[in-house]
Design a protein around this motif. Structure first.
Motif, PDB file in Angstrom:
ATOM      1  N   UNK A 149       4.561  10.994  -6.330  1.00 58.64           N
ATOM      2  CA  UNK A 149       5.212  11.023  -7.650  1.00 58.64           C
ATOM      3  C   UNK A 149       6.649  10.511  -7.586  1.00 58.64           C
ATOM      4  N   UNK A 150       6.880   9.501  -6.767  1.00 55.50           N
ATOM      5  CA  UNK A 150       8.213   8.900  -6.696  1.00 55.50           C
ATOM      6  C   UNK A 150       8.353   7.878  -7.813  1.00 55.50           C
ATOM      7  N   UNK A 151       9.562   7.791  -8.381  1.00 56.54           N
ATOM      8  CA  UNK A 151       9.817   6.787  -9.413  1.00 56.54           C
ATOM      9  C   UNK A 151      10.045   5.423  -8.771  1.00 56.54           C
ATOM     10  N   UNK A 152      10.011   4.386  -9.590  1.00 58.67           N
ATOM     11  CA  UNK A 152      10.247   3.037  -9.074  1.00 58.67           C
ATOM     12  C   UNK A 152      11.623   2.934  -8.412  1.00 58.67           C
ATOM     13  N   UNK A 199       8.124  -2.147 -10.074  1.00 58.73           N
ATOM     14  CA  UNK A 199       7.274  -2.040 -11.269  1.00 58.73           C
ATOM     15  C   UNK A 199       6.294  -3.215 -11.338  1.00 58.73           C
ATOM     16  N   UNK A 200       6.746  -4.403 -10.975  1.00 60.71           N
ATOM     17  CA  UNK A 200       5.885  -5.575 -11.022  1.00 60.71           C
ATOM     18  C   UNK A 200       4.720  -5.437 -10.039  1.00 60.71           C
ATOM     19  N   UNK A 201       4.996  -4.924  -8.857  1.00 59.33           N
ATOM     20  CA  UNK A 201       3.945  -4.729  -7.855  1.00 59.33           C
ATOM     21  C   UNK A 201       2.939  -3.691  -8.325  1.00 59.33           C
ATOM     22  N   UNK A 202       3.415  -2.665  -9.009  1.00 58.30           N
ATOM     23  CA  UNK A 202       2.541  -1.580  -9.448  1.00 58.30           C
ATOM     24  C   UNK A 202       1.721  -1.923 -10.685  1.00 58.30           C
ATOM     25  N   UNK A 203       2.078  -2.985 -11.391  1.00 55.99           N
ATOM     26  CA  UNK A 203       1.418  -3.258 -12.667  1.00 55.99           C
ATOM     27  C   UNK A 203       0.700  -4.597 -12.735  1.00 55.99           C
ATOM     28  N   UNK A 212      -4.871   1.202  -8.114  1.00 49.92           N
ATOM     29  CA  UNK A 212      -4.255   0.439  -9.200  1.00 49.92           C
ATOM     30  C   UNK A 212      -4.486   1.128 -10.545  1.00 49.92           C
ATOM     31  N   UNK A 213      -5.716   1.593 -10.781  1.00 46.54           N
ATOM     32  CA  UNK A 213      -6.017   2.270 -12.044  1.00 46.54           C
ATOM     33  C   UNK A 213      -5.224   3.568 -12.174  1.00 46.54           C
ATOM     34  N   UNK A 214      -5.031   4.261 -11.065  1.00 55.24           N
ATOM     35  CA  UNK A 214      -4.240   5.497 -11.106  1.00 55.24           C
ATOM     36  C   UNK A 214      -2.808   5.198 -11.514  1.00 55.24           C
ATOM     37  N   UNK A 230       0.834  -1.206   0.000  1.00 52.44           N
ATOM     38  CA  UNK A 230       0.000   0.000   0.000  1.00 52.44           C
ATOM     39  C   UNK A 230       0.865   1.251   0.000  1.00 52.44           C
ATOM     40  N   UNK A 231       1.948   1.222   0.751  1.00 51.12           N
ATOM     41  CA  UNK A 231       2.848   2.377   0.813  1.00 51.12           C
ATOM     42  C   UNK A 231       3.525   2.613  -0.533  1.00 51.12           C
ATOM     43  N   UNK A 232       3.880   1.542  -1.236  1.00 49.58           N
ATOM     44  CA  UNK A 232       4.510   1.671  -2.558  1.00 49.58           C
ATOM     45  C   UNK A 232       3.569   2.405  -3.514  1.00 49.58           C
ATOM     46  N   UNK A 233       2.292   2.044  -3.497  1.00 47.96           N
ATOM     47  CA  UNK A 233       1.316   2.699  -4.377  1.00 47.96           C
ATOM     48  C   UNK A 233       1.169   4.182  -4.027  1.00 47.96           C
TER      49      UNK A 233
END
Length: 498
Positions: free
Chosen positions: A207-210, A236-240, A285-287, A197-200
Motif C-alpha cells: 500500500x505504498x503511494x507512487x 504512475x505510468x508504469x502502474x497504469x 495489473x488489474x489489482x 515487478x517490485x513497483x507493483x
C-alpha cells in the motif's frame, strides 16, 4: 517539405523555381526552406515565419516571392490563413508567384477563383491523407506493431521485417529505415523487469503511494531508463499502462491535423490485446487498476462524513493514522482537501479531540507551503537567467555557484491583546548568505510579506521575535514580494575598463 520521399523535395522545387525565375528575368537573392516540416500550420515553419517577419519589418530586399505551388505555401486547414499571409506580402508591394501552377497570380477573377479552389483542395488533401494514415495505423496496432513513442522502463523496441522476422534492437533515437519494416515491444533488461515487478508489489501489497515508491528507488540510487530520478508520474505510468501486460492501445489522445489535442473516451481507443510479451502478471495489473478506480470515486460530503462517523463509533477516537488504516475509506488527505482540515471534518460530525490539534494542522500547512515557496523562487531566478542547485538534505539553494539561500516560513500568532507576533528560528549551522523569511497572515495560509536577512547582519542570530513594526534595523530588510531578491541575484554587465 514534410518528408524526403516525395516529389516535393526541396531540390526539385528549387529547380522549377530557378527555371521560372530565368524565364521572368528574376534574380534569386535569398532562399527560405522549411525542410521536414508539415504545412498544416505555421507553428513549426521557422523559415516561413522569418519570411513574413522580414516582409512586415521592411527588411525584405526583394520584390517577389517564388513558391513551387499553392500547397507549398501551406496546407492550412483554414484557407483564409493562407490568404492572410499572402495579403501581408502583397500589402507591402511584394507579389507571390506560384511557379508550377497553370495560372498567373495576377489578381484577375479566374486567378482568384482557381487560387481559392486550390487552397481548399490543399487543406482537403491533408484531411483525406490523415484519415487514410489513421486507418492504417489502427490496423497495425491490432497486429501488435508500435506506432511511435518510447518503449518505457522495462521494455525495449525491436525491429522486424514485413514477415515479422526479427532484425535488430532499436536504441533510443533510432528509427526504421525501410517502409516495410515494423517496430514491436520486447522485454528489456532483467534488472528493469524485476524493478517493475517490485513497483507493483510495493503499490498493491504494501500500500505504498507512487511518491513513496519513487522515494524508495531514489534512495537506493536507482534511475529510470533515461538516467533520471524517479517521480510520481513515472511510477504512475508504469502502474497504469497496459503495454506492461502485452496490450497495444492507441488513440487515447487525438491531435489530428495539429488542430486541437483531445482526450478520447475509452470506446474510441484502438486495442490489440496480448499482441506481445508482457512483463507484469495481468492479475497484479488489474489489482492496481482497482486501487486507482477506488481513488477516483467521487464521494459526496455526506458520504465522507457518514464513513467518518461510523469509524468514530467503531474506534472511539479519530486520527489521520486511524483513517488511513481503513482500506475502504478515502485517505485523511481526501478529508483535508474536501473540508480544509481534519479538525473541520471532526467538527462537522461533532467530534472533539482530547488534544488541541490546531497547532499540528498549522505545522502541516507550513510543511506543504515550504516546497511551493522554494519552487516559485527557483522559477523566478531561472527566469532572469540564473542557475540554481538545491541541496536535498537541507533545502539550501546555491545560486549561480556563488550565493546560498535558506528559507524559513514563520506562522502568525495572536496575543491576548490582539497583537500579531512571529517567531523566527534560523539554522545558524547552514550559514546561508541570505535567509528568506516568509511571514504568514493570521490565517497561516497566505503570505503577508518577506524579510531578506543577510548573514553578515542578522543571519547569525538563532532566534528572532517579530511584531507588526520592528524598527528600521529589521524592517529595512522587509519587502512585499521577492522582486528585490531577483534584482539582487541578477547578473549585470560591467562596462568600462576594470
Amino acid at each position: 517539405m514534410s518528408t524526403d520521399h516525395q516529389k516535393y523535395s526541396t531540390e526539385n522545387q528549387a529547380e522549377i523555381i530557378a527555371a521560372y525565375a530565368g524565364r521572368r528575368n528574376f534574380q534569386i537573392v535569398r532562399n527560405y526552406a522549411d525542410e521536414g516540416r508539415s504545412g498544416l500550420n505555421i507553428a513549426g515553419r521557422d523559415s516561413l515565419k522569418r519570411l513574413i517577419e522580414d516582409v512586415r519589418s521592411g527588411a525584405a530586399d526583394f520584390e517577389a516571392i517564388l513558391v513551387y505551388d499553392i500547397s507549398r505555401w501551406g496546407r492550412f486547414q483554414d484557407a483564409d490563413e493562407s490568404a492572410y499571409y499572402e495579403f501581408i506580402c502583397r500589402e507591402r508591394g511584394i507579389n507571390i508567384h506560384y511557379c508550377a501552377e497553370q495560372f498567373d497570380n495576377d489578381g484577375s477573377l479566374p486567378s482568384n477563383v482557381m487560387k481559392s479552389i486550390k487552397r481548399v483542395m490543399a487543406g482537403e488533401y491533408s484531411r483525406e491523407l490523415s484519415g487514410k494514415v489513421f486507418t492504417g495505423q489502427c490496423r497495425l496496432i491490432t497486429l501488435g506493431y508500435r506506432q511511435g513513442g518510447p518503449a518505457g522502463y522495462g521494455l525495449r523496441r525491436f525491429l522486424v521485417n514485413e514477415n515479422n522476422e526479427p532484425k535488430a534492437p532499436l536504441a533510443r533515437g533510432e528509427h526504421k529505415s525501410l517502409q516495410t519494416d515494423r517496430v514491436i515491444l520486447v522485454p528489456g533488461p532483467e534488472e528493469e523487469i524485476e524493478t517493475v515487478s517490485r513497483i507493483y508489489k510495493l503499490f498493491i501489497l504494501e500500500h505504498r503511494s507512487e511518491r513513496e515508491i519513487a522515494t524508495i528507488l531514489n534512495g537506493e540510487g536507482r534511475t529510470t531508463d533515461l538516467g533520471k530520478p524517479w517521480t510520481h508520474a513515472v511510477i504512475r505510468q508504469i502502474l497504469s499502462n497496459e503495454k506492461y501486460i502485452g496490450n497495444n492501445v492507441y488513440n487515447r489522445v487525438s491531435f489530428k491535423l495539429k488542430q486541437k489535442r483531445v482526450v478520447n473516451d475509452t470506446d474510441m481507443w484502438v486495442r490489440g490485446d496480448g499482441v506481445f510479451e508482457g512483463i507484469v502478471d495481468p492479475a497484479l495489473f488489474e489489482a492496481a487498476q482497482t486501487i486507482f478506480a477506488q481513488r477516483a470515486r467521487r464521494f459526496s460530503n455526506e458520504e465522507l462524513l457518514k464513513m467518518l462517523s461510523d469509524l468514530l463509533a467503531c474506534r472511539g477516537v479519530l486520527s489521520g493514522m486511524i483513517i488511513n488504516e481503513v482500506e475502504e475509506m478515502p485517505s485523511s488527505a481526501a478529508y483535508r482537501h474536501r473540508f480544509g482540515s481534519l479538525l473541520r471534518a471532526y467538527e462537522l460530525i461533532g467530534y472533539q479531540p482530547s488534544r488541541d490539534y490546531r497547532y499540528v494542522e498549522t505545522n502541516r500547512q507550513l510543511r506543504l507551503m515550504h516546497p511551493e515557496v522554494v519552487a516559485e523562487t527557483i522559477a523566478g531566478i531561472e527566469a532572469i537567467g540564473g542557475s540554481v542547485t538545491s541541496n536535498a538534505s537541507n533545502d539550501l539553494l546555491l545560486v549561480n555557484h556563488e550565493v546560498t539561500l535558506a528559507f524559513v516560513i514563520s506562522r502568525c500568532q495572536s496575543t491576548a491583546a490582539g497583537s500579531l507576533r512571529w517567531k523566527v528560528r534560523l539554522d545558524t549551522s547552514l550559514r546561508p548568505d541570505v535567509t528568506v523569511v516568509v511571514r504568514l497572515n493570521p490565517d497561516n495560509k497566505t503570505v503577508k510579506d518577506y524579510y531578506l536577512l543577510p548573514w553578515l547582519d542578522i543571519g547569525h542570530k538563532p532566534k528572532l521575535g517579530m511584531a507588526e513594526d520592528n524598527g528600521i534595523n529589521l524592517d529595512s530588510f522587509r519587502t512585499d514580494d521577492l522582486s528585490p531578491l531577483f534584482h539582487l541575484l541578477r547578473r549585470h554587465t560591467l562596462e568600462g575598463p576594470l
